[in-house]
Design an enzyme around this catalytic site. Structure first.
Site, short mmCIF file in Angstrom:
data_model
loop_
_atom_site.label_atom_id
_atom_site.label_comp_id
_atom_site.label_asym_id
_atom_site.label_seq_id
_atom_site.Cartn_x
_atom_site.Cartn_y
_atom_site.Cartn_z
N LYS A 193 22.38 65.77 10.75
CA LYS A 193 23.42 65.31 11.67
C LYS A 193 23.11 63.95 12.29
O LYS A 193 23.96 63.08 12.33
CB LYS A 193 23.64 66.35 12.78
N LYS A 245 34.97 63.74 4.90
CA LYS A 245 34.78 65.14 5.28
C LYS A 245 34.66 66.01 4.05
O LYS A 245 33.78 66.82 3.94
CB LYS A 245 35.99 65.58 6.14
N CYS A 268 14.32 64.87 12.35
CA CYS A 268 13.87 66.24 12.21
C CYS A 268 14.02 66.87 13.58
O CYS A 268 14.39 66.20 14.54
CB CYS A 268 12.40 66.26 11.81
N ARG A 323 19.44 68.99 12.49
CA ARG A 323 18.69 67.74 12.38
C ARG A 323 17.96 67.62 11.04
O ARG A 323 17.35 66.59 10.75
CB ARG A 323 17.67 67.65 13.50
N GLU A 325 38.58 59.14 6.55
CA GLU A 325 37.88 60.22 7.24
C GLU A 325 38.05 61.55 6.47
O GLU A 325 37.10 62.32 6.35
CB GLU A 325 38.38 60.33 8.69
N ASN A 337 9.19 63.93 14.75
CA ASN A 337 10.55 63.50 14.45
C ASN A 337 10.57 61.98 14.60
O ASN A 337 10.24 61.47 15.66
CB ASN A 337 11.54 64.14 15.43
N GLY A 338 10.95 61.29 13.53
CA GLY A 338 10.99 59.82 13.61
C GLY A 338 10.40 59.22 12.36
O GLY A 338 10.31 59.87 11.31
N TRP A 391 13.94 66.80 7.87
CA TRP A 391 14.78 66.03 6.96
C TRP A 391 13.86 64.98 6.35
O TRP A 391 13.34 64.12 7.06
CB TRP A 391 15.94 65.37 7.69
N GLU A 423 31.36 65.30 1.89
CA GLU A 423 30.03 65.63 2.41
C GLU A 423 29.73 67.12 2.43
O GLU A 423 28.57 67.50 2.40
CB GLU A 423 29.77 64.99 3.78
N HIS A 442 45.81 47.46 -8.14
CA HIS A 442 44.77 46.44 -8.33
C HIS A 442 43.48 47.04 -8.89
O HIS A 442 42.44 46.40 -8.85
CB HIS A 442 44.52 45.70 -7.02
O1 M6R Z 1 26.00 60.40 15.74
P1 M6R Z 1 26.85 59.34 15.09
O2 M6R Z 1 28.29 59.42 15.47
O3 M6R Z 1 26.30 57.95 15.30
O4 M6R Z 1 26.74 59.64 13.55
C1 M6R Z 1 27.34 58.79 12.62
C2 M6R Z 1 27.40 59.42 11.27
O5 M6R Z 1 26.11 59.73 10.81
C3 M6R Z 1 28.24 60.69 11.24
O6 M6R Z 1 29.51 60.47 11.71
C4 M6R Z 1 28.32 61.23 9.81
O7 M6R Z 1 29.04 60.36 9.00
C5 M6R Z 1 28.94 62.63 9.81
N1 M6R Z 1 28.15 63.51 9.02
C6 M6R Z 1 30.33 62.65 9.29
O8 M6R Z 1 30.88 63.91 9.29
#
Ligand code: M6R
Length: 600
Positions: A595, A480, A2, A27, A476, A100-101, A74, A483, A499
């Protein structure tokens, strides 16, 4: 996971707190709330939903308070409703806490409090903290010294991670404390600020102090005091931050994701140029690369996808085996590590819980640890044996774009440095990389997607196919798009189609195929034919001159195969962004996500 903020000073606290929270929404954005001191009382407002809902609710209120805390959530414990929104309070509404935590032992603490007759009004772990503080302060006068002592007692009972900001009735102070969650304070002309992250308070001050674990902070107008865990006051050494305001402003962009996609080439160049000066090779402990050693990589999400390319480069060019895993699996997979192990941890934020736990595990088993992270002040950067910094600048959109490219830049520098250390010659040149990115990194593919968007946005599933490095890029791309557009996406290795996955292909299917490697061209074209003969529509993203009839070709500049990831990711980032926009979603704040994943 958060965001928390606080302000105390001569200004109006609520507008400052709300404005600061805006820059922490990355966050979490399930709910938001503030608490503020007015007279001898503390008042609270909180709402489910994004910060804007709370801001609207406060719009016409005249609040003269100069002392307030705020939170953007969050959800971990408890549904994202108003009752679980922070600030959380004790039963008598004397104490208000933003957190936060995650408090790992909250269930036992809560049961214990219930046995003592405490009635809870939320499902959060945070309320436990407010109730524990209330018990500690019961019958005591509310002085800041008493509150500091109460906080010191309560945090000894907590297991887990926390950054807390606390208001106590009758006191115009903000109390704060942290363990394993980020917390900074800032100061300017007698105004004091507190936040989870620098961007939150950057418009107000660039004089920042990082708080250490278990230190207790007291903020009041004109003064910040920090106490160590023996309650001794420590000297404060503020530092000036380098982050520029334009890094955290949208400027002419519609969203941070759009801005950050456009900054991808700059992030790569800045990272690589900085690492050339930093001289990665000289930073590595040469003795760890003597004789036998084993290499491991752990990371999450996009960072793991960058790591997969690192594995491929190390195995292809250095001929050294690399074990790679999701950090969340790595830590529970009984990895075989010793003082002969070298572990690489990649993380944009440097605060991802699973990556940090994997790092702890590796260190406890004697491994040499290398970090690749974008946040210099992060826990990961501070705890690895050597940190290789990326220079992506602040990345605020939940979907990682420029940080991925910066990670790739750092990975190429690391691979070249290890080769130098091992006296191996290799066919990778950092200057060539820089030239390629300078010339081609800014190209945009929005036009290509425009005509395809109406069809793609209606899909239930979108597939991404490639081989070798193209498969890792496909992973990747799929992450992208899924998400932020909420379309189910799956990356499939071209050779694995027969397969099983080919069963999913129908005449309604669209498949994005990556083709950037000459040695894999024929094989990938075969896969395209296999899918086309089942009716699939193919969108081919390629650096090659391929003579093939597909639904759409996105022709990338013909860069040498070894550097294609720097060019091939961009169209997929743009696709994700454009699909989200087309379907009316906020690309910066995808549902259910945040994030930094600071909880397991
Ligand atoms: O801060 P980090 O690079 O450790 O975060 C890892 C993942 O949470 C982050 O890359 C996540 O998959 C992104 N939302 C992808 O776009």
């Amino acid at each position: 996971m958060c965001g928390i903020v606080g302000y105390v000073g001569k200004g109006l606290a609520i507008p400052i707190v709300l404005d600061s929270l805006k820059r922490l929404e990355y966050r979490g954005y399930d709910s938001a709330g503030v608490a503020f001191c007015e007279g001898q009382s503390v008042f609270r407002e909180r709402r489910a939903g994004k910060l804007i809902v709370l801001s609207e609710a406060l719009k016409n209120r005249m609040i003269s308070s100069g002392c307030a805390i705020g939170h953007t959530r969050w959800a971990t414990h408890g549904a994202p409703n108003v009752y679980n929104a922070h600030p959380q309070n004790d039963t008598s509404s004397n104490i208000f806490v933003v957190h936060n935590g995650i408090i790992e032992n909250f269930a036992e603490l809560r049961d214990d409090l219930i046995d003592k007759g405490v009635v809870f009004s939320s499902q959060t772990d945070t309320e436990v903290i407010a109730q524990l503080l209330a018990i500690e302060l019961l019958g005591k006068i509310h002085t800041y010294q008493n509150v500091v002592r109460a906080i010191s007692t309560v945090i000894k009972k907590l297991r887990g991670s926390f950054a807390l900001a606390i208001l106590v009735k009758e006191l115009d102070y903000i109390f704060a404390v942290k363990r394993s969650s980020p917390l900074i304070v800032g100061e300017k002309n007698g105004e004091c600020f507190l936040a989870s992250d620098i961007p939150a308070i950057l418009p107000y001050t660039d004089k920042i102090l990082h708080i250490k674990d278990d230190e207790i902070v007291v903020l009041c107008t004109g003064k910040i005091r920090v106490y160590d865990n023996n309650l001794k006051q420590r000297k404060l050494l503020f530092r000036k931050v380098n982050t520029k305001m334009q890094e955290i402003m949208l400027g002419s962009f519609e969203s941070f994701m759009q801005k950050e996609i456009f900054e991808g080439a700059k992030a790569t160049i800045d990272t690589v140029e900085r690492l050339q000066h930093f001289d990665v090779c000289s930073q590595l402990d040469k003795t760890r690369f003597d004789g036998d050693f084993d290499l491991h990589i752990a990371a999450c999400g996009t960072a793991l996808h960058a790591g997969r390319i690192a594995k491929l480069l190390i195995e292809k060019y250095l001929r050294l085996p690399v074990d790679i895993d999701y950090a969340s699996e790595f830590r529970y997979s009984y990895p075989i590590l010793s003082d002969k192990s070298i572990c690489i941890f990649i993380s944009q934020s440097g605060e991802t819980a699973d990556t940090l736990a994997s790092l702890d595990l590796a260190k406890s088993l004697g491994a040499y640890t290398i970090g690749i992270t974008n946040v210099a002040s992060s826990k990961l950067a501070g705890e690895v044996d050597v940190n290789i910094p990326t220079s992506a600048g602040v990345e605020l959109a939940v979907a990682s774009t420029k940080a991925y490219l910066a990670q790739l830049g750092a990975i190429y520098c690391l691979v070249v440095s290890i080769a130098k250390l091992l006296h191996k010659s290799l066919d990778l040149d950092i200057n060539v990389l820089l030239e390629i990115v300078r010339q081609n990194g800014d190209m945009t593919y929005c036009r290509d997607w425009e005509t395809l968007l109406p069809d793609l946005s209606e899909l239930d599933s979108l597939f991404f196919v490639g081989r070798g490095v193209d498969y890792y890029l496909a992973m990747e791309g799929a992450l992208k798009v899924k998400e932020i557009s909420y379309i189910h996406c799956e990356a499939m290795p071209a050779g694995e189609l027969k397969h099983g996955s080919l069963a999913l292909i129908t005449p309604q299917s669209y498949v994005v195929v990556l083709l950037t490697q000459a040695e894999l061209m024929e094989k990938t074209i075969n896969a395209i034919h296999e899918m086309q003969s089942r009716g699939a529509k193919i969108i081919l993203i390629t650096t090659k001159d391929v003579q093939i009839d597909v639904t759409h070709i996105i022709k990338l500049p013909a860069v040498p195969d070894a550097y294609s990831p720097f060019i091939a990711i961009r169209p997929m980032q743009e696709l994700a962004y454009m699909l989200a926009k087309h379907n009316g979603y906020d690309p910066d704040k995808p549902r259910n996500l945040a994030k930094s994943v600071t909880v397991e």
